[in-house]
Design an enzyme around this catalytic site. Structure first.
Site, mmCIF file in Angstrom:
data_model
loop_
_atom_site.group_PDB
_atom_site.id
_atom_site.type_symbol
_atom_site.label_atom_id
_atom_site.label_comp_id
_atom_site.label_asym_id
_atom_site.label_seq_id
_atom_site.Cartn_x
_atom_site.Cartn_y
_atom_site.Cartn_z
ATOM 1 N N GLY A 147 31.342 3.703 48.653
ATOM 2 C CA GLY A 147 30.320 4.741 48.499
ATOM 3 C C GLY A 147 30.722 6.114 49.010
ATOM 4 O O GLY A 147 30.374 7.132 48.415
ATOM 5 N N ASP A 196 20.310 4.370 55.519
ATOM 6 C CA ASP A 196 19.065 3.813 54.987
ATOM 7 C C ASP A 196 18.396 3.021 56.118
ATOM 8 O O ASP A 196 17.784 3.607 57.002
ATOM 9 C CB ASP A 196 19.437 2.953 53.772
ATOM 10 C CG ASP A 196 18.255 2.431 53.002
ATOM 11 O OD1 ASP A 196 17.205 3.074 53.017
ATOM 12 O OD2 ASP A 196 18.366 1.363 52.363
ATOM 13 N N LYS A 248 17.788 8.586 54.441
ATOM 14 C CA LYS A 248 16.425 8.160 54.089
ATOM 15 C C LYS A 248 15.755 7.735 55.381
ATOM 16 O O LYS A 248 15.720 6.556 55.724
ATOM 17 C CB LYS A 248 16.475 6.972 53.119
ATOM 18 C CG LYS A 248 16.921 7.320 51.730
ATOM 19 C CD LYS A 248 16.540 6.243 50.727
ATOM 20 C CE LYS A 248 17.696 5.327 50.448
ATOM 21 N NZ LYS A 248 17.437 4.359 49.360
ATOM 22 N N VAL A 287 18.995 5.852 44.930
ATOM 23 C CA VAL A 287 19.715 6.927 44.238
ATOM 24 C C VAL A 287 21.126 6.500 43.841
ATOM 25 O O VAL A 287 21.708 5.614 44.464
ATOM 26 C CB VAL A 287 19.791 8.207 45.118
ATOM 27 C CG1 VAL A 287 18.411 8.808 45.302
ATOM 28 C CG2 VAL A 287 20.433 7.923 46.479
ATOM 29 N N ASP A 300 26.485 3.872 43.828
ATOM 30 C CA ASP A 300 26.488 3.085 42.594
ATOM 31 C C ASP A 300 25.201 2.311 42.381
ATOM 32 O O ASP A 300 24.403 2.111 43.294
ATOM 33 C CB ASP A 300 27.623 2.057 42.646
ATOM 34 C CG ASP A 300 27.322 0.920 43.631
ATOM 35 O OD1 ASP A 300 26.966 1.225 44.781
ATOM 36 O OD2 ASP A 300 27.414 -0.256 43.234
ATOM 37 N N ARG A 303 29.084 5.958 39.947
ATOM 38 C CA ARG A 303 29.728 6.625 41.090
ATOM 39 C C ARG A 303 30.348 7.961 40.671
ATOM 40 O O ARG A 303 30.472 8.871 41.474
ATOM 41 C CB ARG A 303 30.843 5.740 41.674
ATOM 42 C CG ARG A 303 30.364 4.470 42.341
ATOM 43 C CD ARG A 303 31.482 3.878 43.170
ATOM 44 N NE ARG A 303 31.279 2.485 43.527
ATOM 45 C CZ ARG A 303 30.596 2.061 44.586
ATOM 46 N NH1 ARG A 303 30.017 2.916 45.393
ATOM 47 N NH2 ARG A 303 30.483 0.769 44.831
HETATM 48 P P1 5GP Z 1 21.825 0.637 55.446
HETATM 49 O O1 5GP Z 1 22.711 -0.377 56.072
HETATM 50 O O2 5GP Z 1 21.647 1.907 56.233
HETATM 51 O O3 5GP Z 1 20.511 0.059 54.989
HETATM 52 O O4 5GP Z 1 22.473 1.026 54.071
HETATM 53 C C1 5GP Z 1 23.622 1.699 53.969
HETATM 54 C C2 5GP Z 1 24.307 1.290 52.690
HETATM 55 O O5 5GP Z 1 23.392 0.799 51.694
HETATM 56 C C3 5GP Z 1 24.964 2.501 52.077
HETATM 57 O O6 5GP Z 1 26.300 2.581 52.494
HETATM 58 C C4 5GP Z 1 24.852 2.217 50.587
HETATM 59 O O7 5GP Z 1 25.953 1.452 50.192
HETATM 60 C C5 5GP Z 1 23.630 1.342 50.436
HETATM 61 N N1 5GP Z 1 22.454 2.115 50.025
HETATM 62 C C6 5GP Z 1 21.359 2.408 50.752
HETATM 63 N N2 5GP Z 1 20.489 3.133 50.041
HETATM 64 C C7 5GP Z 1 21.057 3.314 48.835
HETATM 65 C C8 5GP Z 1 20.652 4.023 47.645
HETATM 66 O O8 5GP Z 1 19.588 4.648 47.541
HETATM 67 N N3 5GP Z 1 21.528 3.997 46.612
HETATM 68 C C9 5GP Z 1 22.707 3.334 46.650
HETATM 69 N N4 5GP Z 1 23.472 3.365 45.562
HETATM 70 N N5 5GP Z 1 23.124 2.667 47.747
HETATM 71 C C10 5GP Z 1 22.301 2.665 48.823
HETATM 72 MG MG MG Z 2 27.855 1.942 51.204
#
Ligand code: 5GP
Ligand code: MG
Length: 191
Positions: free
Chosen positions: A51, A110, A138, A160, A166, A172
């Site tokens: 990503g 996220d 977010k 997104v 992706d 991407r």
């Molecule tokens: P977290 O562990 O903070 O929940 O998520 C981080 C990872 O989740 C990011 O590196 C990404 O790969 C994926 N992710 C979280 N939200 C999104 C989003 O809105 N779109 C996409 N494509 N990936 C997301």
């Molecule tokens: Mg990621």
């Protein structure tokens, strides 16, 4: 600025949240913020692939400091828009981080499970410092308390794609960031 003619995939967007030119301007400013925070120090960058690839490639060219680059691959999302389970390390560090100033870069913050997991992993190597940088945040979705040191854009709670992000490994390569049309968010043939 690319348009529908250059990138027919734009037609799959319901809305564009961050334009190509807004990304370019913010990445330039982020580079200056990061350079100022580190003075002339060498930075060991750890990018979370896939990503963060596009963001990291553009950001590093805005930071004049000496830089070493490493990547980790972490999986927690499958071909779907909701998080599932714990992050898993699929590809680990190659560089020595002991006594180094580490800057961890990801595309999006996220729930913060991924960054918390990778920060803990890096801390085991006893770096001199560790800071984090994300293009998107977010904030409303946190499951673990976490603030990144450098943030490109705060965005609402929407899934997104584009500029490295992706859906089932697609999108991407889009130069902007947006939300897919609902009808495209779960095509069975991509699962
Ligand atoms: P977290 O562990 O903070 O929940 O998520 C981080 C990872 O989740 C990011 O590196 C990404 O790969 C994926 N992710 C979280 N939200 C999104 C989003 O809105 N779109 C996409 N494509 N990936 C997301
Ligand atoms: Mg990621």
């Amino acid at each position: 600025m690319s348009d529908l003619k250059d990138f027919p995939l734009h037609a799959d967007f319901e809305t564009v949240l961050v334009s190509e030119s807004a990304i370019r301007r913010r990445v330039k400013n982020l580079g200056a913020e990061i350079a100022a925070a580190y003075g002339g120090e060498e930075i060991t960058v750890v990018a979370i692939i896939n990503g963060a690839i596009l963001f990291t490639a553009d950001l590093l060219r805005e930071i004049p400091n000496p830089i070493r680059l490493d990547c980790v691959r972490v999986s927690s999302y499958r071909n779907e828009t909701r998080t599932r389970g714990k992050p898993r390390l699929l590809h680990s560090l190659a560089l020595d981080l002991g006594g180094r100033h580490v800057l961890l870069i990801d595309d999006i913050l996220d729930t913060a499970k991924t960054l918390t997991f990778v920060v803990d992993l890096i801390k085991k190597h006893r770096p001199a410092s560790i800071r984090t940088c994300v293009l998107l945040d977010k904030r409303g979705r946190r499951e673990v308390e976490f603030e990144a040191d450098f943030v490109g854009f705060q965005i609402p709670d929407k899934f997104v794609v584009g500029y490295g992000l992706d859906f089932a490994e697609r999108y991407r390569n889009l130069p902007c960031i947006g939300v897919l049309k609902p009808s495209l968010q779960n095509p069975p043939e991509w699962a």
